[in-house]
Design an enzyme around this catalytic site. Structure first.
Site, PDB file in Angstrom:
ATOM      1  N   ASP A 347       0.853  -1.181   0.000  1.00  0.00           N
ATOM      2  CA  ASP A 347       0.000   0.000   0.000  1.00  0.00           C
ATOM      3  C   ASP A 347       0.887   1.228   0.000  1.00  0.00           C
ATOM      4  O   ASP A 347       1.842   1.315   0.761  1.00  0.00           O
ATOM      5  CB  ASP A 347      -0.922   0.004   1.210  1.00  0.00           C
ATOM      6  CG  ASP A 347      -2.033  -1.021   1.079  1.00  0.00           C
ATOM      7  OD1 ASP A 347      -2.637  -1.069   0.000  1.00  0.00           O
ATOM      8  OD2 ASP A 347      -2.282  -1.758   2.028  1.00  0.00           O
ATOM      9  N   THR A 348       0.525   2.198  -0.837  1.00  0.00           N
ATOM     10  CA  THR A 348       1.407   3.305  -1.166  1.00  0.00           C
ATOM     11  C   THR A 348       0.558   4.512  -1.480  1.00  0.00           C
ATOM     12  O   THR A 348      -0.632   4.386  -1.756  1.00  0.00           O
ATOM     13  CB  THR A 348       2.262   2.918  -2.399  1.00  0.00           C
ATOM     14  OG1 THR A 348       3.022   1.744  -2.102  1.00  0.00           O
ATOM     15  CG2 THR A 348       3.214   4.021  -2.818  1.00  0.00           C
TER      16      THR A 348
END
Length: 533
Positions: A347-348
Site C-alpha cells: 500500500d502506497t
C-alpha cells in the site's frame, strides 16, 4: 475513441495542479501554491497531509522517492529517500532469532525511515517556502481533527483483526478500543507534536535530535536491531533517472533499488518492438503487454536490488540490443509461463504537482503493507514501515538481506518528456502492480490518445495478483470479447469487480505546452482529486 464511460472530467488549470489520492492532501498542496510556494512545497504539503488522513498507506516511518523537473535549469533530478537495513541485520542474526524467512510484520520487518530526510533535502534544494510552512496544514489537521473517510475506516477494521499487530498500533489508532465510524472526527496529537518538532528543528532532529531519542529508546525497548548509529548514518541520495523512448515521449523512471527499470523494460519491449491491437483493451494489446511483464519480472527477480549489491549494470537491462533479444521471446499467438511472480500486497500513495513556473514533481511514498510493520513508535505517531519483509534470507537471492542494505523497492514515480520538457507526470500505488499500470496508462496516453482521466479510469489488469501467480486479474468492466480471446491465447483470466483497489490509485498530469494548460486526472478507486488553480 469511446471504450467506456468517463466518470470524472479532466481538471484544467494554468497556474498550478496537485493530483493526490485524498482531497484534503490535494487541497493542502494547492494552498501552498496559492501562498507563493512551488511544486516542491506543494508536494511535501500533500505528502504530509496524507500521513494524517491516509495513514494506512504512508507515514513518517516509511520511505519516499521523487522525480523533480526544475524549470529554470531544464533538468530532471531523481531523489532516493529510502532507508537501509540495520548494520547488525545479517541472515545469520535473523536465523538466530528463529526466522527461516523474513518476518512480514513486527519490529524485525522494519527498515530505517527515509521520508523525513527526503522531505528535508528536497525542500532545502528546490523549495521556496521551507519545510516548516509545507508541514503546517498537516499539523493543523492532526491537531484539530478531520472526518474519517471510508478508506481509513475499512483499513482500521481489517488491521484490528490481524494477529501480528503490535500493541502500540492499537494505542495510537484505537485508544478506546473501538473503530470510529465514517464521518466521525479523528485526531492524532502525538503525530502533530512530532511534525511540529520536525518543522521547527528540520529533518536532522528525526535522525540526530529529540525525535531520534524517542525512536532509539523505543527500538531498544522492543529489541530492534536498528540503533542510534544507524539513524545517524542515514542519508538520501540524488540519483540519475533512466529512460526509454516510447512513441514521441522519453519516459523516465528511477534506477535501482526501485523497480523503475522493470517499468522501462516493459515499455521498451512493447514499443516499438511489438505490434499491438487497435485499442488499449484489445486482446492483442493486453496479450503483448502481459508477455512483456513476464519477461521484465524475470529480470527483476534475478538482478534488481540495492545497486551497490547488483551483479549487472542496470543500464544493460534497457539497452536496445538487450530489449531486442527479450522482445523476440514473445509469441503473439500464445501465452508463455511466467517465471517471476510478485507480491501485490503493498500500500502506497502517489501524488504529482506542477506550478506556473514549470516545475513538476512526481512523488511516491509508502509504509509497504498497509500500516506497515503494525508498530508505532510510542508517543510519536510514527508508523514504522515493514519494507524489510521484501528482503530474502536466501543468501543466493539478488535481494538477500545484508547489513546497511536498501531492499528492492516497488515505489516508482515517473515523468515523460517531449523535446526536453515535461509532457506528463504519472504514478500509482499498488506494489508490484505499479510497473504494469505504468505500461497500461502510458500506452493509453501515447499510443491511443486517451486523455489522462480516461487513461486512469480505464479498466486495468494485473498479472500475478492472486494466490495463483499465473492468473491475469482484470476488472469487471473489461470487454467480454477481450476476456474470451485472452483465454484462447492461453491466459488464466479471473474477472473481478468493476473497480478494484488492487489495481492501485493512480494520479497524473498532462501538459499542453502550446497554451500552458495542465490536464489533471485522479483515480476514482481512491478518495482523491486533481485540484487546479
Amino acid at each position: 475513441m469511446v471504450l467506456f464511460p468517463q466518470h470524472r472530467p479532466v481538471t484544467l488549470a494554468r497556474r498550478g495542479m496537485v493530483a493526490a489520492p485524498h482531497y484534503l492532501a490535494a487541497e493542502a498542496g494547492l494552498d501552498l501554491l496559492k501562498a507563493g510556494g512551488n511544486a516542491i512545497d506543494a508536494a511535501i504539503a500533500a505528502s504530509a497531509m496524507l500521513q494524517v488522513v491516509y495513514p494506512f498507506v504512508c507515514g513518517l516511518g516509511g520511505d519516499v522517492f521523487m522525480l523533480i523537473y526544475e524549470a529554470k535549469s531544464g533538468k530532471l533530478y531523481g531523489l532516493n529517500g529510502s532507508g537501509r537495513s540495520a548494520c547488525a541485520a545479517t541472515i545469520e542474526r535473523y536465523t538466530e532469532l528463529g526466522y527461516t524467512s523474513m518476518p512480514v510484520r513486527g519490529i524485525h520487518s522494519v527498515t530505517l525511515p527515509g521520508c523525513a530526510d527526503g522531505w528535508g533535502v528536497a525542500a532545502e534544494r528546490f523549495g521556496h517556502l521551507g519545510l516548516a510552512r509545507a508541514l503546517q496544514p498537516a499539523i493543523e489537521y492532526a491537531d484539530e481533527g478531520f472526518a474519517i473517510g471510508p478508506g481509513l475506516h475499512n483499513a482500521l477494521m481489517l488491521t484490528r483483526t490481524l494477529p501480528d499487530i503490535h500493541r502500540s498500533w492499537h494505542t495510537h489508532f484505537l485508544p478506546d478500543g473501538s473503530i470510529p465510524p465514517v464521518g466521525s472526527i479523528m485526531r492524532f496529537p502525538t503525530l502533530a507534536r512530532t511534525l511540529r518538532t520536525l518543522a521547527s528543528g528540520g529533518s536532522d532532529t528525526f535522525y540526530r535530535g529529540s525525535i531520534a531519542d524517542q525512536i532509539t529508546a523505543f527500538f531498544s525497548q522492543e529489541g530492534s536491531l536498528i540503533t542510534r548509529k544507524d539513524l545517524v548514518a542515514h542519508h538520501s541520495d540524488w540519483v540519475t533517472p533512466f529512460s526509454v523512448p516510447f512513441a514521441d515521449l522519453t519516459i523516465y523512471e528511477l534506477p535501482p533499488n526501485t523497480q523503475g527499470i522493470t517499468a522501462l523494460q516493459m515499455l521498451g519491449i512493447v514499443a516499438p518492438r511489438q505490434d499491438i491491437g487497435d485499442s488499449p483493451l484489445a486482446p492483442a494489446t493486453v496479450h503483448i503487454e502481459v508477455e512483456a511483464k513476464k519477461l521484465a519480472f524475470a529480470d527483476r527477480a534475478t538482478y534488481l536490488t540495492d545497486p551497490v549489491h547488483m551483479r549487472v549494470d542496470p543500464a544493460t537491462l534497457i539497452d536496445a540490443h538487450y530489449l531486442d533479444q527479450r522482445s523476440a521471446l514473445i509469441d503473439p499467438t500464445r501465452a508463455q509461463a511466467s517465471v517471476a511472480p510478485g507480491s501485490f500486497t503493498g500500500d502506497t500513495v502517489y501524488l504529482c504537482t506542477a506550478d506556473r513556473e514549470g516545475n513538476v514533481v512526481s512523488l511516491i511514498q509508502s509504509n509497504y503493507m498497509g500500516f506497515g510493520s503494525g508498530v508505532v513508535v510510542d508517543d510519536t505517531g510514527i508508523v514504522l514501515q515493514n519494507r524489510g519483509a521484501y528482503f530474502s534470507l536466501d543468501p543466493l537471492a539478488a535481494n538477500a538481506l545484508a547489513p546497511a542494505k536498501r531492499t528492492l523497492h516497488t515505489l516508482i514515480p515517473s515523468m515523460a518528456l517531449r523535446n526536453g520538457r515535461p509532457a506528463s507526470v504519472f504514478g500509482t500505488m499498488g506494489g508490484d502492480g505499479q510497473a504494469q499500470t505504468h505500461l497500461q496508462v502510458y500506452t493509453a496516453l501515447a499510443r491511443f490518445g486517451l486523455n489522462i482521466q480516461q487513461a486512469i479510469e480505464m479498466p486495468r489488469w494485473i498479472h500475478g495478483a492472486t494466490t495463483d501467480q499465473e492468473t491475469l486479474l482484470v476488472e469487471g468492466r473489461f470487454p467480454s470479447e477481450t476476456v474470451a480471446a485472452l483465454r484462447r491465447l492461453g491466459h488464466t483470466v479471473q474477472v473481478g469487480d468493476d473497480w478494484l483497489t488492487t489495481m492501485g490509485y493512480a494520479q497524473g498530469i498532462v501538459f499542453d505546452t502550446q497554451n500552458g494548460v495542465m490536464h489533471g486526472g485522479s483515480d476514482p478507486r481512491a478518495e482523491g482529486v486533481a485540484a487546479g488553480w
